[in-house]
Design a protein around this motif. Structure first.
Motif, mmCIF file in Angstrom:
data_model
loop_
_atom_site.group_PDB
_atom_site.id
_atom_site.type_symbol
_atom_site.label_atom_id
_atom_site.label_comp_id
_atom_site.label_asym_id
_atom_site.label_seq_id
_atom_site.Cartn_x
_atom_site.Cartn_y
_atom_site.Cartn_z
ATOM 1 N N GLU A 182 -10.064 45.062 33.679
ATOM 2 C CA GLU A 182 -11.179 44.266 34.178
ATOM 3 C C GLU A 182 -10.703 43.208 35.172
ATOM 4 O OE1 GLU A 182 -13.355 42.485 30.955
ATOM 5 O OE2 GLU A 182 -14.439 41.153 32.328
ATOM 6 N N CYS A 234 -11.795 40.198 35.559
ATOM 7 C CA CYS A 234 -11.570 38.912 34.872
ATOM 8 C C CYS A 234 -10.152 38.840 34.310
ATOM 9 C CB CYS A 234 -12.552 38.723 33.712
ATOM 10 S SG CYS A 234 -14.189 38.148 34.203
ATOM 11 N N TYR A 257 -15.541 46.252 38.433
ATOM 12 C CA TYR A 257 -15.322 45.695 37.092
ATOM 13 C C TYR A 257 -13.998 46.220 36.552
ATOM 14 C CZ TYR A 257 -16.338 44.193 32.341
ATOM 15 O OH TYR A 257 -16.286 43.577 31.121
ATOM 16 N N CYS A 282 -19.892 39.074 34.460
ATOM 17 C CA CYS A 282 -18.844 38.047 34.281
ATOM 18 C C CYS A 282 -17.899 37.979 35.475
ATOM 19 C CB CYS A 282 -18.077 38.261 32.985
ATOM 20 S SG CYS A 282 -17.311 39.883 32.825
ATOM 21 N N CYS A 283 -17.386 39.147 35.901
ATOM 22 C CA CYS A 283 -16.404 39.129 36.999
ATOM 23 C C CYS A 283 -17.031 38.614 38.288
ATOM 24 C CB CYS A 283 -15.833 40.524 37.233
ATOM 25 S SG CYS A 283 -15.105 41.296 35.785
HETATM 26 ZN ZN LIG Z 1 -15.282 40.121 33.861
#
Ligand SMILES: [Zn+2]
Length: 662
Positions: free
Chosen positions: A317, A319, A366, A400-401
């Motif tokens: 991912e 993140c 992602y 989120c990312c």
């Molecule tokens: Zn993320």
């Protein structure tokens, strides 16, 4: 190194362990050359415009006053937007960031709390504290120290009533980082006790990394389909509550790839307080175990989105890329015996980070795969991510990312230089830049770093100072470099082996020029199925595959795109294992404004390979890498390898055959 208490910069205050180097304040290092271009492209892409597109960082953000809004995306976005705006001196973006800072500062309540009233989750506050710390270093605004002091005084009793849980429990290391920052500035001893409490309430990352319990893909331990089947309502509040709270048998948080890489900082930061070598050793043991069982050639770990082994078609991912970089950054001052951590930081930054963003920074993936031969909406062998996870798009799989990716480059920049405790400067990682810092006698020194590194091996440092000044200058010599040379004003000053810091202590004059050359040789790294990775300097190289970009859905310029291959990818490399340099011809090109572009890469490795007919697509990904050395009687063909970050389709874990045995 000896401790110097009259340093120009903030070092750890006792009883926190003294470290030989410390961060320079935000803004001391400015980007130049290709890195400034990279950050400008990022700012002209999604980073400068996300608030115009996503109401998660606009009208629906609880950090701008929306009741029951989104609490995480705003702080994530600011953690990248704030430094990006200031490092580029971009007034429009500085203004965008300022309204969030104002809101956060004004949100402080008489009891010491701050942030959205309706959501008392600790985790988004940890992120916003990291933003405020950068703001304080940039502005010296005393309101930050006041807010943090009052918040941490509030937090102690609060943690007794409501201990860390869920994401906050996994990510308590970020609280520890913020608490130490404040303690080093105020000396308030109650912060040490708070740090101990936070550590006790955080997942036991020291124990986890000392003996990694998950040496296989998470699917080996917890079958996701079976986990889901226990919840007839599907992804319901009951499901999330059980998994996130730890009520479910699945150890959700400590197999979660982002938590794992964030967790790596926890033992290192706690070591500063306890001086217990068990914590210090856990970080190294964790990196070593994760690399052995889940590691891939770009420096990352398989995690889609839980630990997923070292098969190069599993994903990781975005993140996890930026958060692993941040964890490494928080540990740089603690692990100075060798250059492992800055070497890793460069590897992830110069390969994994640009690979996962489109060249205009409007779209991201992602999940990226080290062997990525098809980007499309399709079911793949992810642990629990959806069929859109490897699209280049606005928010594939999860949002989120989309808000967290912005911190990558700006925070990386802050780590190029460190102040040393003998009032010198240490070049920690390399990129074109300009640093201005105080050295011995408080003299201001500016060092211009002119280089195309990592696309070139020469780094030129030009020193400017108001008057001659003696101070030690240390240059990291990466472990991959066999013998570096250092010239001063055109005369060879010394040579140095890799994996150490080369020190030059002399009386510096304005106009002195230090030229560091880090010769880059081709290196072969070994991965699962005896596959090889091709590395040269900090860059990983990947097979260039023809790309056809197909728009799937959404609005330009941030629509979701597939990428289909237009040329074959199933090659085995011809290799002379003993002399890998003989298997490649290095071709240099001018460094374009966007070097991470398959159309104009600054470096090409020309090589030879043979197609392996039986190596085909499987579940919409390259099948398992054939066991090497492979036997193959196909025709030898010319192939090109380009920097990993430029190759949005690629093979980077290669099968090979030995050129000396054909
Ligand atoms: Zn993320």
């Amino acid at each position: 190194m000896t401790k110097n208490t009259s340093s120009n910069y903030v070092f750890n205050r006792q009883p926190l362990l003294h470290t030989p180097t410390t961060e320079l304040p935000f803004g001391a290092i400015k980007p130049q050359g290709w890195l400034r271009d990279q950050m400008r492209i990022q700012a002209d892409g999604i980073s400068g415009h996300l608030d115009e597109i996503s109401d998660r960082v606009g009208s629906r953000s609880s950090w701008l006053g929306c009741d029951r809004g989104d609490s995480q995306s705003g702080p994530y976005y600011l953690d990248g937007l704030f430094p990006l705006a200031h490092l580029l001196d971009d007034e429009a973006l500085i203004k965008k960031a300022a309204k969030w800072i104002d809101w956060a500062l004004k949100s402080a309540t008489p009891d010491g709390a701050f942030g959205p009233l309706h959501d008392d989750d600790y985790w988004p506050r940890m992120i916003m504290l990291k933003v405020l710390m950068q703001y304080h270093e940039q502005s010296a605004d005393g309101k930050v120290i006041q807010l943090m002091s009052r918040y941490f005084a509030f937090l102690g009793p609060q943690l007794k009533k409501t201990p860390l849980s869920s994401w906050g429990k996994a990510r308590g290391g970020d609280f520890l980082y913020c608490i130490n920052w404040l303690y080093n500035r105020t000396g308030d001893a109650s912060l040490l006790e708070l740090s101990r409490v936070v550590y006790e309430q955080t997942d036991d990352w020291t124990g986890i990394f000392a003996d990694l319990p998950f040496t296989r893909s998470t699917s080996f331990y917890y079958n996701w389909e079976r986990v889901l089947a226990q919840y007839p309502q599907g992804l319901s509040p009951a499901f999330y509550n059980d998994l996130f709270s730890g009520a479910h048998v699945m150890r959700f948080h400590i197999t979660h790839i982002v938590n794992v890489v964030m967790g790596l900082k926890t033992p290192g930061i706690h070591y500063l307080q306890t001086h217990d070598p068990r914590h210090k050793a856990a970080v190294m043991s964790g990196i070593e175990s994760l690399t052995r069982h889940h590691g891939v050639v770009n420096g990352m770990f398989g995690g889609d989105e839980h630990l997923s082994g070292n098969d190069p078609t599993q994903g990781h991912e975005l993140c996890s890329v930026v958060e692993y970089m941040f964890s490494l950054q928080t540990l740089l001052d603690i692990y100075t015996e060798d250059t492992l951590l800055p070497d890793l930081l460069e590897k992830v930054a110069y390969n994994a980070l640009p690979a996962q963003n489109s060249k205009d920074y409007w779209r991201h993936q992602y999940l990226q795969q080290p062997n990525q031969v098809l980007v499309s909406k399709a079911k793949r062998n992810w642990y629990n991510n959806n069929d859109e996870s490897n699209l280049f798009g606005f928010e594939p799989n999860c949002f989120c990312c989309t808000s967290n990716l912005h911190q990558g480059w700006p925070k990386f920049l802050k780590n190029l230089w460190r102040a040393s405790d003998d009032r010198g400067l240490t070049a920690m990682v390399y990129a074109p830049s300009r640093v201005t810092a105080k050295v011995a006698d408080g003299v201001d020194v500016t060092i211009e770093q002119e280089t195309a590194y990592p696309f070139d091996d020469k780094i030129v440092l030009t020193i400017s100072c108001g008057k001659p000044v003696a101070f030690p200058l240390r240059l990291r010599i990466p472990a991959w470099c066999k013998q570096a040379t250092v010239d001063i004003n055109g005369k060879q000053q010394g040579q140095s082996a890799g994996n150490r810091y080369h020190a030059i202590d002399r009386l510096w004059q304005s106009g002195d020029v230090v030229t560091l050359t880090l010769p880059m040789q081709i290196r072969i790294s070994k991965w699962g199925n005896n596959a090889v990775g091709i590395e040269r300097g900090p860059l990983v190289y990947a097979l260039k595959i023809g790309e056809e970009w197909r728009k799937l859905k959404g609005t330009d310029p941030y629509a979701d795109w597939e990428v289909h291959p237009t040329t074959p990818w199933n090659y085995a490399l011809e290799l002379d294992l003993k002399h890998p340099d003989r298997s490649f011809t290095v071709e240099r090109k001018p460094v374009a404004r966007q070097p991470y572009d398959a159309a104009c890469p600054p470096l090409i490795l020309r090589a030879k390979g043979k197609r392996i007919p039986q190596w085909q697509l499987q579940d919409h990904a390259a099948g398992p890498v054939p066991q090497s050395p492979v036997a193959c009687d196909a025709t030898l063909e010319d192939i090109e390898l380009i920097p990993y970050g430029a190759a949005k389709l690629r093979i980077s874990h290669f099968p090979y055959f030995d050129s000396t045995r054909q």
